[in-house]
Write a protein that holds these residues in place. Structure first.
Motif, PDB file in Angstrom:
ATOM      1  N   THR A 193     -15.696 -28.131   6.639  1.00 21.67           N
ATOM      2  CA  THR A 193     -14.269 -28.773   6.738  1.00 21.67           C
ATOM      3  C   THR A 193     -14.090 -29.181   5.288  1.00 21.67           C
ATOM      4  O   THR A 193     -15.157 -29.828   4.707  1.00 21.67           O
ATOM      5  N   LEU A 194     -12.813 -29.174   4.809  1.00 21.62           N
ATOM      6  CA  LEU A 194     -12.534 -29.392   3.448  1.00 21.62           C
ATOM      7  C   LEU A 194     -11.295 -30.741   3.568  1.00 21.62           C
ATOM      8  O   LEU A 194     -10.468 -30.153   4.611  1.00 21.62           O
ATOM      9  N   ILE A 195     -11.497 -31.634   2.893  1.00 18.12           N
ATOM     10  CA  ILE A 195     -10.489 -32.879   3.057  1.00 18.12           C
ATOM     11  C   ILE A 195     -10.111 -33.034   1.525  1.00 18.12           C
ATOM     12  O   ILE A 195     -10.693 -33.351   0.659  1.00 18.12           O
ATOM     13  N   ASP A 196      -8.746 -33.197   1.538  1.00 15.49           N
ATOM     14  CA  ASP A 196      -8.266 -33.942   0.088  1.00 15.49           C
ATOM     15  C   ASP A 196      -7.537 -35.246   0.548  1.00 15.49           C
ATOM     16  O   ASP A 196      -6.340 -34.845   1.112  1.00 15.49           O
ATOM     17  N   PRO A 197      -7.885 -36.371   0.443  1.00 16.55           N
ATOM     18  CA  PRO A 197      -7.321 -37.485   1.286  1.00 16.55           C
ATOM     19  C   PRO A 197      -6.134 -38.179   0.151  1.00 16.55           C
ATOM     20  O   PRO A 197      -5.391 -38.968   0.335  1.00 16.55           O
ATOM     21  N   MET A 198      -6.031 -37.502  -1.029  1.00 17.46           N
ATOM     22  CA  MET A 198      -4.860 -37.989  -1.939  1.00 17.46           C
ATOM     23  C   MET A 198      -4.240 -36.548  -2.441  1.00 17.46           C
ATOM     24  O   MET A 198      -4.115 -36.358  -3.611  1.00 17.46           O
ATOM     25  N   CYS A 199      -3.689 -35.823  -1.447  1.00 16.09           N
ATOM     26  CA  CYS A 199      -3.333 -34.331  -1.833  1.00 16.09           C
ATOM     27  C   CYS A 199      -2.095 -34.199  -2.662  1.00 16.09           C
ATOM     28  O   CYS A 199      -1.922 -33.029  -2.935  1.00 16.09           O
ATOM     29  N   GLY A 200      -1.329 -35.244  -2.726  1.00 15.45           N
ATOM     30  CA  GLY A 200      -0.099 -35.035  -3.380  1.00 15.45           C
ATOM     31  C   GLY A 200       0.713 -33.675  -2.831  1.00 15.45           C
ATOM     32  O   GLY A 200       0.732 -33.671  -1.545  1.00 15.45           O
ATOM     33  N   GLN A 263       6.758 -38.359   1.255  1.00 16.58           N
ATOM     34  CA  GLN A 263       7.658 -37.190   0.542  1.00 16.58           C
ATOM     35  C   GLN A 263       6.572 -36.133  -0.048  1.00 16.58           C
ATOM     36  O   GLN A 263       6.987 -34.874  -0.029  1.00 16.58           O
ATOM     37  N   ARG A 264       5.512 -36.558  -0.520  1.00 14.71           N
ATOM     38  CA  ARG A 264       4.525 -35.746  -1.104  1.00 14.71           C
ATOM     39  C   ARG A 264       3.852 -34.801   0.131  1.00 14.71           C
ATOM     40  O   ARG A 264       3.814 -33.545  -0.104  1.00 14.71           O
ATOM     41  N   ILE A 265       3.586 -35.398   1.178  1.00 11.53           N
ATOM     42  CA  ILE A 265       3.153 -34.818   2.399  1.00 11.53           C
ATOM     43  C   ILE A 265       4.339 -33.476   2.767  1.00 11.53           C
ATOM     44  O   ILE A 265       4.034 -32.527   3.144  1.00 11.53           O
ATOM     45  N   ALA A 266       5.526 -34.027   2.618  1.00 13.24           N
ATOM     46  CA  ALA A 266       6.821 -32.950   3.035  1.00 13.24           C
ATOM     47  C   ALA A 266       6.654 -31.765   2.077  1.00 13.24           C
ATOM     48  O   ALA A 266       6.762 -30.715   2.428  1.00 13.24           O
ATOM     49  N   ASP A 267       6.605 -32.377   0.748  1.00 18.31           N
ATOM     50  CA  ASP A 267       6.282 -31.194  -0.432  1.00 18.31           C
ATOM     51  C   ASP A 267       5.131 -30.311  -0.046  1.00 18.31           C
ATOM     52  O   ASP A 267       5.392 -28.977   0.066  1.00 18.31           O
ATOM     53  N   ALA A 268       3.972 -30.919   0.197  1.00 16.77           N
ATOM     54  CA  ALA A 268       2.738 -30.144   0.540  1.00 16.77           C
ATOM     55  C   ALA A 268       2.994 -29.017   1.404  1.00 16.77           C
ATOM     56  O   ALA A 268       2.730 -28.036   1.510  1.00 16.77           O
ATOM     57  N   MET A 269       3.556 -29.519   2.689  1.00 20.96           N
ATOM     58  CA  MET A 269       4.015 -28.486   4.017  1.00 20.96           C
ATOM     59  C   MET A 269       4.921 -27.504   3.481  1.00 20.96           C
ATOM     60  O   MET A 269       4.363 -26.397   4.107  1.00 20.96           O
ATOM     61  N   ASN A 270       5.886 -28.056   2.683  1.00 20.24           N
ATOM     62  CA  ASN A 270       6.705 -26.826   2.472  1.00 20.24           C
ATOM     63  C   ASN A 270       5.993 -25.774   1.416  1.00 20.24           C
ATOM     64  O   ASN A 270       6.375 -24.735   1.593  1.00 20.24           O
ATOM     65  N   ASN A 271       5.269 -26.344   0.530  1.00 22.36           N
ATOM     66  CA  ASN A 271       4.559 -25.558  -0.367  1.00 22.36           C
ATOM     67  C   ASN A 271       3.560 -24.447   0.308  1.00 22.36           C
ATOM     68  O   ASN A 271       3.429 -23.271   0.285  1.00 22.36           O
ATOM     69  N   ALA A 272       2.879 -25.154   1.332  1.00 17.99           N
ATOM     70  CA  ALA A 272       1.882 -24.228   2.262  1.00 17.99           C
ATOM     71  C   ALA A 272       2.624 -23.206   3.024  1.00 17.99           C
ATOM     72  O   ALA A 272       2.199 -21.906   2.870  1.00 17.99           O
ATOM     73  N   ARG A 273       3.859 -23.568   3.401  1.00 13.40           N
ATOM     74  CA  ARG A 273       4.834 -22.769   4.299  1.00 13.40           C
ATOM     75  C   ARG A 273       5.231 -21.507   3.326  1.00 13.40           C
ATOM     76  O   ARG A 273       5.120 -20.311   3.572  1.00 13.40           O
ATOM     77  N   ARG A 274       5.565 -21.770   2.060  1.00 16.72           N
ATOM     78  CA  ARG A 274       5.781 -20.931   1.230  1.00 16.72           C
ATOM     79  C   ARG A 274       4.915 -19.652   1.036  1.00 16.72           C
ATOM     80  O   ARG A 274       5.353 -18.651   0.890  1.00 16.72           O
ATOM     81  N   VAL A 275       3.546 -20.211   0.902  1.00 21.93           N
ATOM     82  CA  VAL A 275       2.803 -19.149   0.565  1.00 21.93           C
ATOM     83  C   VAL A 275       2.047 -18.563   1.839  1.00 21.93           C
ATOM     84  O   VAL A 275       0.997 -17.664   1.752  1.00 21.93           O
TER      85      VAL A 275
END
Ligand code: SAM
Length: 375
Positions: A193-200, A263-275
Motif C-alpha cells: 500500500t502506498l500513501i501520500d497524505p499531503m499529495c497536492g 481544490q488540490r484533490i480535484a486537480d489530482a483526480m483530473n491529472n490522474a484521469r488524463r493519464v
C-alpha cells in the motif's frame, strides 16, 4: 544504422537511477558524470528513450567535445560539424548553454558564436546568403567546463518532466521526473500500500501508478526530434505502439492520496484521469491530523509544504507531529519525506533517518529523508 553518442541528463543526485533506467532499456557501456549519462546508440533509439525514461530531464545527441579556450577555437570547430545531417535549411536555431570554470565566461557570446558558425556553414553548403529560420526549432545545447566544450543537439524539446498530464497544480508542485525518482528511491513495490497524505496535485502517486501499470511517461507528448527528417516518423510510431502494448491493466494496487485542500484533490483526480490511472488511485480530502493507517505495513512518500516564508514555517511542526503520531507504532511502514526544512528530523521521533539524500526540485535544494520499515 550509424552509431551516435547520446547524453541523457538528470537533476544532480539522480545519476545512478538514470543509469539503471538506461541499462534496463538494454544499453551498455554507460559513462556517468555529474547530472548526465553518456552512451552509444543509433538514431532509432531517440524515440524510445524520450518516451520511456522516467527520471531524465532530456536526451541530447552529442555532436562533439573539444578544447575551446578562445572564441576562434569554438567557432572553427562548430563550423566543421555536419549540422546539415539533422537541421534543415529552414531550421530556426536556438543555442542554450553554460560555462563553468572556463576562459569563455560570456554565455551570450558563446551562443552567438555557435549560431554564427552553423549559419556560416549552411550559407556555404547550401549556397545561400541568409537563413530564413522559418522551419522547426532546433536547440543546440552547449556546456564548457574547464575550457572543454561539449556541443549537442536537443532531441527532447520541453523537459521530459512535462509528461502532459498535469494541468491543475498548487504551490511548489514536484517535478514529475523527481516524483518518479522518489518512488524508485523508496523501493516501493506494487504489492505494498502506498500513501501520500499531503499529495497536492498527486504527482508522486500518479508517477507510482504509471510505473505499476508500465505506462511510459512520454506516451502522450511530442518531442523536438519528431521534426527531424533524419528520424523516420515510423520509428516514433513504432516506439509509441510498443509502449502502448506494454501497458498493464488496472487492478491489484492500493494507492491512496489525501490533501486538506479540496481544490488540490480535484486537480489530482483530473491529472490522474488524463493519464489513465484514475482507477488505480483513491483520492480524498483529509487533514493529515486524521491520518490513520489500517494495515500493519506499507509505504508513505510525501512532500510537505516547504515553509518558504515565516508564516508557513510555523505551520510545519504540527504536520510533522501528525506524521509521527500516525507512524510511531506502525514500524512495518516505511516513510520517505522530501522537504527543504531540516527541522523535520526533530519532530519525527519514531527513529533517526536511515538515509538523507540531497535532491533538487528545479532550483530548490531539498533533503529526502528515508525511514525504513522494521524488518
Ligand atoms: C508541497 S505541496 C505538495 C505538492 C505535491 N507533491 C505535488 O506535486 O503537487 C504540500 C501540500 O500539503 C498540503 N497540506 C498542507 N497542510 C496540510 C494538512 N494539514 N493536511 C493535509 N495536507 C496538507 C497542501 O495543501 C499542499 O497541497
Amino acid at each position: 544504422m550509424r552509431k551516435i553518442t547520446l547524453i541523457a541528463t538528470a537533476a544532480f543526485g539522480l545519476e545512478a537511477l538514470l543509469k539503471r533506467e538506461i541499462q534496463d532499456l538494454g544499453y551498455t557501456g554507460l559513462t556517468v558524470a555529474d547530472g548526465k549519462v553518456e552512451f552509444s546508440a543509433t538514431l532509432a533509439d531517440i524515440p524510445r528513450l524520450n518516451i520511456n525514461l522516467r527520471v531524465a530531464d532530456r536526451v541530447l545527441l552529442k555532436m562533439a567535445e573539444f578544447p575551446a579556450a578562445d572564441f576562434d577555437q569554438l567557432f572553427d570547430k562548430v563550423k566543421t560539424l555536419p549540422w546539415e545531417e539533422y537541421l534543415t535549411q529552414e531550421a530556426k536555431i536556438t543555442v542554450v548553454g553554460r560555462s563553468v570554470r572556463s576562459k569563455l565566461i560570456s554565455v551570450r557570446t558563446c551562443q552567438s558564436m555557435i549560431k554564427k558558425a552553423i549559419v556560416e556553414r549552411f550559407k556555404e553548403k547550401f549556397r545561400i546568403d541568409w537563413l530564413p529560420e522559418s522551419g522547426a526549432e532546433y536547440t543546440i545545447n552547449f556546456s564548457i567546463f574547464k575550457d572543454v566544450a561539449q556541443v549537442a543537439l536537443d532531441t527532447t524539446g520541453p523537459g521530459l518532466n512535462k509528461r502532459g498530464y498535469r494541468i491543475g497544480v498548487g504551490e511548489a508542485p514536484l517535478r514529475e521526473n523527481l516524483a518518479a525518482a522518489l518512488v524508485f528511491l523508496s523501493n516501493w513495490n506494487k504489492k505494498q500500500t502506498l500513501i501520500d497524505p499531503m499529495c497536492g496535485s498527486g504527482t508522486i502517486l500518479i508517477e507510482a501508478a504509471m510505473m505499476a501499470r508500465n505506462i511510459a511517461p512520454g506516451i502522450h507528448r511530442e518531442f523536438a526530434a519528431q521534426a527531424w527528417k533524419a528520424i523516420d516518423t515510423k520509428l516514433w510510431e513504432e516506439a509509441r505502439a510498443t509502449a502502448r502494448a506494454a501497458i498493464l491493466p488496472s487492478g491489484n494496487v492500493k494507492i491512496l492520496g489525501y490533501d486538506k485542500d479540496k481544490q488540490r484533490i480535484a486537480d489530482a483526480m483530473n491529472n490522474a484521469r488524463r493519464v489513465g490511472v484514475d482507477k488505480d488511485i483513491s483520492f480524498a480530502t483529509q487533514d493529515i491530523k486524521d491520518l490513520r493507517l489500517e494495515e500493519e505495513a506499507g509505504v508513505v512518500i510525501t512532500n510537505p509544504p516547504y515553509g518558504m516564508n515565516i508564516g508557513e514555517l510555523r505551520e510545519l511542526p504540527p504536520l510533522y507531529e501528525a506524521l509521527n503520531q500516525a507512524l510511531e507504532k506502525k514500524s512495518g511502514w516505511a516513510l520517505y519525506v522530501l522537504t527543504a526544512d531540516k527541522s523535520f528530523m526533530r519532530y519525527f521521533k519514531r527513529a533517526r533517518p536511515d538515509k538523507i539524500r540531497k535532491l533538487f526540485n528545479g532550483p530548490i535544494e531539498a533533503n529526502f529523508f528515508s525511514y525504513h520499515a522494521a524488518a
